[in-house]
Scaffold this motif. Sequence first.
Motif, PDB file in Angstrom:
ATOM      1  N   VAL A  16      -9.292   9.768   6.350  1.00 23.45           N
ATOM      2  CA  VAL A  16      -9.354   7.830   6.891  1.00 23.45           C
ATOM      3  C   VAL A  16      -9.658   6.962   6.509  1.00 23.45           C
ATOM      4  O   VAL A  16      -9.405   6.791   5.429  1.00 23.45           O
ATOM      5  CB  VAL A  16     -10.750   8.667   6.873  1.00 23.45           C
ATOM      6  N   VAL A  17      -9.875   6.225   7.067  1.00 22.47           N
ATOM      7  CA  VAL A  17      -9.641   4.908   6.822  1.00 22.47           C
ATOM      8  C   VAL A  17     -10.816   4.043   5.945  1.00 22.47           C
ATOM      9  O   VAL A  17     -12.040   5.050   5.895  1.00 22.47           O
ATOM     10  CB  VAL A  17      -9.852   4.104   7.697  1.00 22.47           C
ATOM     11  N   SER A  18     -10.493   3.816   4.922  1.00 23.89           N
ATOM     12  CA  SER A  18     -12.039   2.939   3.945  1.00 23.89           C
ATOM     13  C   SER A  18     -13.203   2.649   4.303  1.00 23.89           C
ATOM     14  O   SER A  18     -13.198   2.210   5.944  1.00 23.89           O
ATOM     15  CB  SER A  18     -11.284   1.727   3.463  1.00 23.89           C
ATOM     16  N   GLY A  19     -14.267   3.148   4.263  1.00 23.51           N
ATOM     17  CA  GLY A  19     -15.136   2.776   4.970  1.00 23.51           C
ATOM     18  C   GLY A  19     -15.745   3.855   5.617  1.00 23.51           C
ATOM     19  O   GLY A  19     -17.430   3.367   6.319  1.00 23.51           O
ATOM     20  N   ALA A  44     -12.043  15.134   3.303  1.00 21.40           N
ATOM     21  CA  ALA A  44     -12.036  13.991   3.503  1.00 21.40           C
ATOM     22  C   ALA A  44     -11.167  13.098   1.952  1.00 21.40           C
ATOM     23  O   ALA A  44     -11.244  13.659   1.217  1.00 21.40           O
ATOM     24  CB  ALA A  44     -13.087  12.888   3.178  1.00 21.40           C
ATOM     25  N   THR A  45     -10.053  12.272   2.607  1.00 23.94           N
ATOM     26  CA  THR A  45      -9.342  11.951   1.830  1.00 23.94           C
ATOM     27  C   THR A  45      -9.310  10.613   1.640  1.00 23.94           C
ATOM     28  O   THR A  45      -8.978  10.199   3.370  1.00 23.94           O
ATOM     29  CB  THR A  45      -7.958  11.951   1.420  1.00 23.94           C
ATOM     30  N   SER A  46      -9.487   9.372   1.439  1.00 21.68           N
ATOM     31  CA  SER A  46      -9.507   8.237   2.529  1.00 21.68           C
ATOM     32  C   SER A  46      -8.688   6.980   1.836  1.00 21.68           C
ATOM     33  O   SER A  46      -8.213   7.533   0.796  1.00 21.68           O
ATOM     34  CB  SER A  46     -10.692   7.478   1.329  1.00 21.68           C
ATOM     35  N   LEU A  47      -8.260   6.257   2.840  1.00 23.12           N
ATOM     36  CA  LEU A  47      -7.077   5.583   2.438  1.00 23.12           C
ATOM     37  C   LEU A  47      -7.634   4.022   2.643  1.00 23.12           C
ATOM     38  O   LEU A  47      -8.249   4.137   3.438  1.00 23.12           O
ATOM     39  CB  LEU A  47      -5.793   5.762   3.699  1.00 23.12           C
ATOM     40  N   SER A  48      -6.930   3.110   1.537  1.00 26.30           N
ATOM     41  CA  SER A  48      -7.285   1.638   2.087  1.00 26.30           C
ATOM     42  C   SER A  48      -6.591   0.950   3.341  1.00 26.30           C
ATOM     43  O   SER A  48      -5.562   1.491   3.643  1.00 26.30           O
ATOM     44  CB  SER A  48      -6.405   1.231   1.139  1.00 26.30           C
ATOM     45  N   GLY A  92      -6.754  -4.422  -2.198  1.00 26.52           N
ATOM     46  CA  GLY A  92      -6.818  -4.550  -1.506  1.00 26.52           C
ATOM     47  C   GLY A  92      -8.227  -3.454  -1.939  1.00 26.52           C
ATOM     48  O   GLY A  92      -8.289  -3.621  -3.330  1.00 26.52           O
ATOM     49  N   GLU A  93      -9.017  -3.057  -0.964  1.00 26.16           N
ATOM     50  CA  GLU A  93     -10.152  -1.897  -1.551  1.00 26.16           C
ATOM     51  C   GLU A  93     -10.331  -0.687  -0.769  1.00 26.16           C
ATOM     52  O   GLU A  93     -10.168  -0.829   0.281  1.00 26.16           O
ATOM     53  CB  GLU A  93     -11.170  -2.675  -2.242  1.00 26.16           C
ATOM     54  N   VAL A  94     -10.630   0.429  -1.179  1.00 22.71           N
ATOM     55  CA  VAL A  94     -11.010   1.395  -0.499  1.00 22.71           C
ATOM     56  C   VAL A  94     -13.079   2.074  -1.731  1.00 22.71           C
ATOM     57  O   VAL A  94     -12.793   2.054  -2.375  1.00 22.71           O
ATOM     58  CB  VAL A  94      -9.559   2.822  -0.586  1.00 22.71           C
ATOM     59  N   SER A  95     -13.448   2.255  -0.022  1.00 21.51           N
ATOM     60  CA  SER A  95     -14.695   2.506  -0.425  1.00 21.51           C
ATOM     61  C   SER A  95     -15.597   3.492   0.642  1.00 21.51           C
ATOM     62  O   SER A  95     -14.360   3.979   1.533  1.00 21.51           O
ATOM     63  CB  SER A  95     -15.000   1.186  -0.033  1.00 21.51           C
TER      64      SER A  95
END
Lengths: 416, 416
Positions: free
Chosen positions: A168-171, A257-261, A406-409
């Motif tokens: 999933v995308v960051s946020g 879930a795996t988060s991507l920037s 950038g960031e992943v959050s």
Amino acid sequence: MAVTPQELFGLDNLPYGVFSIPGDPGESGEPARRRIGVRYGDHVLDAGAAAHALGSPHTPLLRAPSLGPLLAAGRPVWQSVRAALRDWLGNPAHRETVSPLLLPLHPPAESPRLTFHLPFDVADYVDFYASEHHATNVGRIFRPDGEPLTPNWKHLPIGYHGRAGTVVVSGTPVVRPSGQRRPPGAEAPGFGPSRRLDIEAEVGFVVGTPSELGSPVPMAAFRDHVFGVALLNDWSARDIQAWEYVPLGPFLGKSFATSLSPWITPLDALEHARTAPPRRTHPLLPYLDDTGPDAEPQGLDLRLSVYLNGTLISEPPFSAMYWTAAQQLAHLTANGASLRTGDLFASGTVSGPEPGQRGCLLELTWSGAEPLRLPDGEERAFLADGDEVTLTAWAPGPDGARIGLGEVSGRVLPAR
Amino acid sequence: MAVTPQELFGLDNLPYGVFSIPGDPGESGEPARRRIGVRYGDHVLDAGAAAHALGSPHTPLLRAPSLGPLLAAGRPVWQSVRAALRDWLGNPAHRETVSPLLLPLHPPAESPRLTFHLPFDVADYVDFYASEHHATNVGRIFRPDGEPLTPNWKHLPIGYHGRAGTVVVSGTPVVRPSGQRRPPGAEAPGFGPSRRLDIEAEVGFVVGTPSELGSPVPMAAFRDHVFGVALLNDWSARDIQAWEYVPLGPFLGKSFATSLSPWITPLDALEHARTAPPRRTHPLLPYLDDTGPDAEPQGLDLRLSVYLNGTLISEPPFSAMYWTAAQQLAHLTANGASLRTGDLFASGTVSGPEPGQRGCLLELTWSGAEPLRLPDGEERAFLADGDEVTLTAWAPGPDGARIGLGEVSGRVLPAR
């Protein structure tokens, strides 16, 4: 010293993402149209609109709703598009055309904020285990009486497939997963929300150019196949993982879930970050051997930071990773496995040699034995509901400048 | 007693596949157009052409070049399309329209043979380990002094993610993979072609209806999400697997190829094959408990056959599988992992209690200690170059008839 967005996201960086503008109707009238964006300072260039306005032959690639076609186009096109973007943004002759297409990341209160999307369809997702410090710490925690590293660790980059459909995308909020976990000493497992929810600070590599089934991709072809990098948080439920993972590896402890920037930084923006990997302690088989006199340095000097509810809790150095991404790609395909556009492979948890450089709570709190103390007085062994974790990173650029990744959050929501 | 194709693929079966006719130009002039086919006896119905000719509202779904749109359409549409197909093929009023659209599987020598394709894009591929007989045999072979089953085995269906991008359709040759393997007694690994190339006879389940991230799919919703089944051969390089799989599971030992049958049999064709799974020896957590008085039988009585170069070497009974596909789906999503259209999950090696019912060479030859003797006098511990492996299966249908599941076949090519 504060680093400005102008420095982190200048002409030497130019990472790609996919965004939409709330309220901007799609072609068929419905969900807001997805557009390829290129980050420049505190703004996002509508790359498709710029290409169109400037009559670029890359217009179809840049007007796509995903990075997929650009990824598939191959390295010469990646380089040509990058050169064009540097010209559009850097050449004053284009300023009048380009300026209106630069959308602010932080618009005035009354304007809609840009929405970021997963920038490409993830084909296969593979997760490696490439930090010797991480693997050693985990080995000490789980097998205190045995050798911390398994006998294969120094001979091959250990990896396994993860769930592409839950990247999933960051946020994107992360719902605390439930699952089976067996409390210490119990005979049978129970079922319920994970009590040991963790993060893993990682760097992901995005494959552009596919390869043929049956044909390994040698280390030397790494840059022909890999388009760029993105920060990745491989959320992990340690209690679910511990009960399930013998003998076939992690499954539900990771797949929720795996988060991507949102930003994919092209490898070409990281030329100044290339560095030699750590000294190899064991001889490597030829397809993994990067110690020859002609070997190009394939390590990357990326400086990660991990924030928990805004507090810096770790600064993992990517340069300490034992296995490079080029070795991982060569290993991943050594059996003839083919690559597809959109394949994503991640480094595994990035941990350095120092306690303040560990990339997951399991290590940072030594499996909960040494909880973190946050400024508000609270303690954390693992993540609490409502916690927000953010990873950021930068890399050295030309002339002492910095390239921002950038960031992943993501914020933890209570179990359903 | 020979079973005719008319019986195996009659009106109660009607499996779906995707084919092309060599020389038949695609819309844009190039590769032969892909069409959805429905197997009927020794023929394949061009389902899109039939739908169009008969003015069916399902024409767009059936004229797609892949089963994807039909899979995504959901169970009520699956049932409606199936009812329509039974009418088109079974109602004499349609004979004149439908007959010319039935293409022979074995055409006269001068005519082109149909080419079969992977019938849908595989999203995520998960492989389970659901046969108690298989897991016990493997445990005895690899850990002769320990308990054959790990402590978690009777509490959850163990599974792991595999490589979706290397799932190939039946008939695709399989290049012998190379990789790292450590000979017994050696300190360091070598690299070269696998010497212990094996098969795994499995049954795959194809997900149609997606699910939302964060929302588990209970066993009762199994038939709303799963469209049908296909035979699957999970080729395995045992030497590569043995060296790599601790601690994160199988990776390159499996990811070089996974073969899928061209025909997807709808679950609705297998109603008469439903059967109770083996008696549960351990209490199950509620989300996996299928022992209640109202529980519907979720086992499937599928009779598999494994042929090596045309010789029948095993007859694994799917009814002996400890974990059902409904339990596997409930487990796979218990942590909130979402499903996508095209997700494929496989049963794991199907092995029964008898020696002649084992689903892989590792078990059949007891890790090579008891080689198979083939009619030509040759012996096989593992696969030789040129070997062809074919899996077939059938299931009980109405009135004592049989439902054919087609076959999945592949020939081993020498390492490159």
